[in-house]
Design an enzyme around this catalytic site. Structure first.
Site, PDB file in Angstrom:
ATOM      1  N   GLN A   1       0.865  -1.184   0.000  1.00 45.48           N
ATOM      2  CA  GLN A   1       0.000   0.000   0.000  1.00 45.48           C
ATOM      3  C   GLN A   1       0.907   1.241   0.000  1.00 45.48           C
ATOM      4  OE1 GLN A   1      -1.813   0.797   3.746  1.00 45.48           O
ATOM      5  NE2 GLN A   1      -3.556   1.879   2.897  1.00 45.48           N
TER       6      GLN A   1
ATOM      7  N   SER B   1       0.977   6.701   2.276  1.00 42.95           N
ATOM      8  CA  SER B   1       1.622   7.724   3.101  1.00 42.95           C
ATOM      9  C   SER B   1       2.789   8.382   2.371  1.00 42.95           C
ATOM     10  CB  SER B   1       2.141   7.098   4.390  1.00 42.95           C
ATOM     11  OG  SER B   1       1.095   6.461   5.060  1.00 42.95           O
TER      12      SER B   1
ATOM     13  N   SER C   1       4.445  -1.040   4.158  1.00 41.21           N
ATOM     14  CA  SER C   1       4.675  -2.366   4.737  1.00 41.21           C
ATOM     15  C   SER C   1       4.965  -3.379   3.630  1.00 41.21           C
ATOM     16  CB  SER C   1       3.442  -2.839   5.507  1.00 41.21           C
ATOM     17  OG  SER C   1       3.154  -1.960   6.559  1.00 41.21           O
TER      18      SER C   1
ATOM     19  N   GLU D   1      -9.698  -1.172   6.010  1.00 42.36           N
ATOM     20  CA  GLU D   1      -8.443  -1.314   6.741  1.00 42.36           C
ATOM     21  C   GLU D   1      -8.677  -1.196   8.247  1.00 42.36           C
ATOM     22  OE1 GLU D   1      -5.382   1.407   5.561  1.00 42.36           O
ATOM     23  OE2 GLU D   1      -3.872   0.288   6.663  1.00 42.36           O
TER      24      GLU D   1
ATOM     25  N   ASN E   1      -4.704   6.577  16.309  1.00 46.46           N
ATOM     26  CA  ASN E   1      -5.858   6.529  17.217  1.00 46.46           C
ATOM     27  C   ASN E   1      -6.362   7.922  17.585  1.00 46.46           C
ATOM     28  OD1 ASN E   1      -5.681   3.823  17.000  1.00 46.46           O
ATOM     29  ND2 ASN E   1      -5.383   3.398  19.181  1.00 46.46           N
ATOM     30  N   GLU E   2      -5.475   8.926  17.548  1.00 44.92           N
ATOM     31  CA  GLU E   2      -5.958  10.300  17.798  1.00 44.92           C
ATOM     32  C   GLU E   2      -7.000  10.669  16.732  1.00 44.92           C
ATOM     33  OE1 GLU E   2      -2.768   9.461  17.700  1.00 44.92           O
ATOM     34  OE2 GLU E   2      -1.966   9.954  19.663  1.00 44.92           O
TER      35      GLU E   2
HETATM   36  C1  LIG Z   1       3.983  -0.324  11.233  1.00 46.03           C
HETATM   37  C2  LIG Z   1       3.411   0.668  10.249  1.00 46.03           C
HETATM   38  C3  LIG Z   1       2.995   0.207   9.023  1.00 46.03           C
HETATM   39  C4  LIG Z   1       2.484   1.120   8.086  1.00 46.03           C
HETATM   40  N1  LIG Z   1       2.173   0.633   6.845  1.00 46.03           N
HETATM   41  C5  LIG Z   1       1.779   1.502   5.893  1.00 46.03           C
HETATM   42  C6  LIG Z   1       1.550   1.045   4.546  1.00 46.03           C
HETATM   43  O1  LIG Z   1       1.686  -0.136   4.253  1.00 46.03           O
HETATM   44  N2  LIG Z   1       1.232   1.950   3.615  1.00 46.03           N
HETATM   45  C7  LIG Z   1       1.070   3.279   3.898  1.00 46.03           C
HETATM   46  O2  LIG Z   1       0.738   4.040   2.997  1.00 46.03           O
HETATM   47  N3  LIG Z   1       1.287   3.761   5.153  1.00 46.03           N
HETATM   48  C8  LIG Z   1       1.639   2.895   6.157  1.00 46.03           C
HETATM   49  N4  LIG Z   1       1.906   3.374   7.428  1.00 46.03           N
HETATM   50  C9  LIG Z   1       1.795   4.819   7.693  1.00 46.03           C
HETATM   51  C10 LIG Z   1       0.666   5.198   8.613  1.00 46.03           C
HETATM   52  O3  LIG Z   1      -0.564   5.111   7.961  1.00 46.03           O
HETATM   53  C11 LIG Z   1       0.975   6.619   9.122  1.00 46.03           C
HETATM   54  O4  LIG Z   1       2.106   6.520   9.968  1.00 46.03           O
HETATM   55  C12 LIG Z   1      -0.189   7.238   9.882  1.00 46.03           C
HETATM   56  O5  LIG Z   1      -1.253   7.522   9.032  1.00 46.03           O
HETATM   57  C13 LIG Z   1       0.241   8.552  10.600  1.00 46.03           C
HETATM   58  O6  LIG Z   1       0.835   9.441   9.703  1.00 46.03           O
HETATM   59  P1  LIG Z   1       2.254  10.106  10.033  1.00 46.03           P
HETATM   60  O7  LIG Z   1       3.209   9.008  10.395  1.00 46.03           O
HETATM   61  O8  LIG Z   1       2.600  10.993   8.887  1.00 46.03           O
HETATM   62  O9  LIG Z   1       2.040  10.958  11.340  1.00 46.03           O
HETATM   63  P2  LIG Z   1       1.409  12.438  11.450  1.00 46.03           P
HETATM   64  O10 LIG Z   1       0.209  12.532  10.611  1.00 46.03           O
HETATM   65  O11 LIG Z   1       2.517  13.420  11.205  1.00 46.03           O
HETATM   66  O12 LIG Z   1       0.977  12.470  12.963  1.00 46.03           O
HETATM   67  C14 LIG Z   1       1.903  12.668  14.049  1.00 46.03           C
HETATM   68  C15 LIG Z   1       1.091  12.698  15.346  1.00 46.03           C
HETATM   69  O13 LIG Z   1       0.189  13.829  15.342  1.00 46.03           O
HETATM   70  C16 LIG Z   1      -1.162  13.396  15.532  1.00 46.03           C
HETATM   71  N5  LIG Z   1      -2.072  14.193  14.707  1.00 46.03           N
HETATM   72  C17 LIG Z   1      -1.896  14.549  13.413  1.00 46.03           C
HETATM   73  N6  LIG Z   1      -2.963  15.260  12.978  1.00 46.03           N
HETATM   74  C18 LIG Z   1      -3.832  15.338  14.027  1.00 46.03           C
HETATM   75  C19 LIG Z   1      -5.119  15.922  14.217  1.00 46.03           C
HETATM   76  N7  LIG Z   1      -5.743  16.571  13.225  1.00 46.03           N
HETATM   77  N8  LIG Z   1      -5.713  15.806  15.431  1.00 46.03           N
HETATM   78  C20 LIG Z   1      -5.110  15.144  16.450  1.00 46.03           C
HETATM   79  N9  LIG Z   1      -3.884  14.557  16.337  1.00 46.03           N
HETATM   80  C21 LIG Z   1      -3.257  14.656  15.145  1.00 46.03           C
HETATM   81  C22 LIG Z   1      -1.179  11.962  15.056  1.00 46.03           C
HETATM   82  O14 LIG Z   1      -2.240  11.254  15.625  1.00 46.03           O
HETATM   83  C23 LIG Z   1       0.190  11.462  15.539  1.00 46.03           C
HETATM   84  O15 LIG Z   1       0.151  11.088  16.881  1.00 46.03           O
HETATM   85  C24 LIG Z   1       2.383   2.495   8.391  1.00 46.03           C
HETATM   86  C25 LIG Z   1       2.791   2.953   9.657  1.00 46.03           C
HETATM   87  C26 LIG Z   1       3.300   2.057  10.575  1.00 46.03           C
HETATM   88  C27 LIG Z   1       3.753   2.609  11.906  1.00 46.03           C
END
Ligand SMILES: Cc1cc2nc3c(=O)[nH]c(=O)nc-3n(C[C@H](O)[C@H](O)[C@H](O)COP(=O)(O)OP(=O)(O)OC[C@H]3O[C@@H](n4cnc5c(N)ncnc54)[C@H](O)[C@@H]3O)c2cc1C
Length: 389
Positions: free
Chosen positions: A125, A128, A160, A244, A370-371
């Site tokens: 997928q 991100s 992943s 998902e 989860n946020e």
């Molecule tokens: C083990 C693992 C596997 C994954 N696999 C895939 C995959 O296969 N394909 C893929 O595309 N992605 C994948 N991801 C990515 C995952 O979907 C993102 O990490 C996730 O959506 C969070 O985005 P970010 O890391 O950019 O964090 P950010 O969006 O930068 O968030 C950082 C922190 O700020 C908080 N935050 C951000 N905006 C808000 C808001 N509006 N209100 C409250 N809190 C907020 C978030 O909750 C988080 O705690 C994977 C991630 C992990 C850890």
């Protein structure tokens, strides 16, 4: 719902149980996050497919059994109870496939689904991006129109299994002038070995290399690999996201089986006077059972024609927190031995508690943090006012 299973459902369970008893490898496969483990898991997918157990809920034409959602839940319970290998093809079968059933063409389904079901094509997928995780609509990777297709450029991250997978699906900005960020996006599929794709593994906490980021430099994708209408990618993607977070990513079987293993650990290892730890085991067992019953209720509503929608966020928060609680309790029971990973001879359960714990820590992040899920629950399910962003 009726909490008794029908005779047909019991027969389905018995057939699945017998097949799994005859086929699940005696020794766990190496971790699918390594090259060797990935190949072994791909082979396991072939074994499942040969007897039509790889995609039980798909129509028979595509290699499935046309199983109902309750039968699928039953299969998953048996699967985890049998200690069967993790599913390396999960991104494809539980995310892309439902999207293709809803938005794909007949040609795409015929071309893409059978090799996905057999493990011949393993999918990653690619959603991100470095600046687009929670706020996915701010993604910057582009799809530019060209003769007979599109050229993809940009960077995707946190993908992943991408280091060893064959193909990926993702969202790209095809109309930079669209008035809103959710508009002008297109949902496309591309091969990971195509010219212009660079796959770079990202080191995980446990050092295993399957997690990766992707760099795309003018990668050609033919029109036949666009899912849904160009520019309508957001709508298509949202059906994937519901799958998902909701049922298909984490069926209760995973947690009920872990709760059984945890109870066995307690019986075998625990100091009976440690009532605090005993209570945590009991809480984990209750949590797994609660998730199972909640899921059965949701599945019954789905079977009666309703859609999952924002309710999937409840599942997501619940299973991700339950997974951490189950694994932390197990590690506390195991003491120092719980730290041993799969390479160590003395590692309890081949290191599966340690590896499972590391992975459980990511549960509150992947599939939407989860946020964000709590915001969705507050606003869409409870009707609370929008929070400040
Ligand atoms: C083990 C693992 C596997 C994954 N696999 C895939 C995959 O296969 N394909 C893929 O595309 N992605 C994948 N991801 C990515 C995952 O979907 C993102 O990490 C996730 O959506 C969070 O985005 P970010 O890391 O950019 O964090 P950010 O969006 O930068 O968030 C950082 C922190 O700020 C908080 N935050 C951000 N905006 C808000 C808001 N509006 N209100 C409250 N809190 C907020 C978030 O909750 C988080 O705690 C994977 C991630 C992990 C850890």
């Amino acid at each position: 719902m009726d909490l008794e299973f029908s005779a047909a459902e019991d027969a389905f369970r018995a057939e699945a149980r017998a097949w799994l008893a005859a086929h699940v490898p005696d020794t766990p496969l190496p971790s699918l996050e390594t090259a060797e483990g990935f190949a072994a898991h791909r082979q396991w997918e072939r074994t499942l497919f040969a007897d039509r157990w790889s995609v039980v809920s798909w129509p028979e034409d595509y290699g499935g059994r046309g199983a109902s959602i309750l039968q699928w839940l039953i299969f998953e319970e048996e699967y985890y109870a049998a200690g069967a290998p993790g599913r390396v093809s999960q991104n494809g079968i539980s995310l892309l496939a439902p999207t293709l059933f809803e938005h794909g063409t007949a040609e795409q389904r015929a071309r893409i689904l059978p090799p996905m079901a057999s493990g011949e094509a393993i999918w990653a997928q690619a959603w991100s991006e470095p600046e687009a995780g929670s706020d996915l609509a701010s993604l910057r990777s582009t799809a530019v129109r060209t003769d007979g297709g599109w050229r993809l450029s940009g960077q995707k991250t946190w993908s992943s299994r991408a280091a060893f997978a064959d193909r990926a699906f993702g969202l790209f900005r095809s109309d930079p002038d669209a008035p809103k960020p959710h508009q002008g996006l297109t949902y496309l599929m591309f091969p990971l070995d195509a010219e212009g794709v660079t796959v770079r593994p990202i080191g995980r906490l446990d050092g295993k290399p399957a997690f990766a980021e992707l760099f795309l430099d003018g990668v050609f994708v033919p029109d036949e690999d666009v899912i849904g209408e160009p520019g309508q990618g957001w709508r298509v993607a949202m059906s994937t996201a519901g799958n998902e977070r909701g049922l298909t990513l984490r069926s209760p079987g995973r947690f009920t089986a872990a709760a059984v293993r945890l109870t066995a650990l307690w019986r075998g290892q625990a100091d009976p006077s440690d009532t605090a730890l005993r209570d945590r085991v009991a809480d984990a067992v209750i949590g797994a059972r609660a998730y199972q019953l909640f899921t059965y209720a949701g599945a019954s509503r789905l079977a009666a024609g309703s859609r999952i929608g924002a309710e999937s966020s409840l599942n997501k928060v619940f299973w991700s927190e339950l997974d951490i609680a189950l694994h932390e309790t197990a590690l506390d029971l195991l003491g120092p031995y719980g730290e041993l990973a799969d390479g160590a001879q003395e590692a309890p359960s081949h290191g599966s508690w340690a590896e499972g714990h590391t992975f459980s820590l990511a549960g509150p992040l992947y599939a939407g943090t989860n946020e964000i899920q709590r915001d969705i629950i507050a606003e869409r399910l409870l009707g609370l006012p929008k929070g400040r962003r």
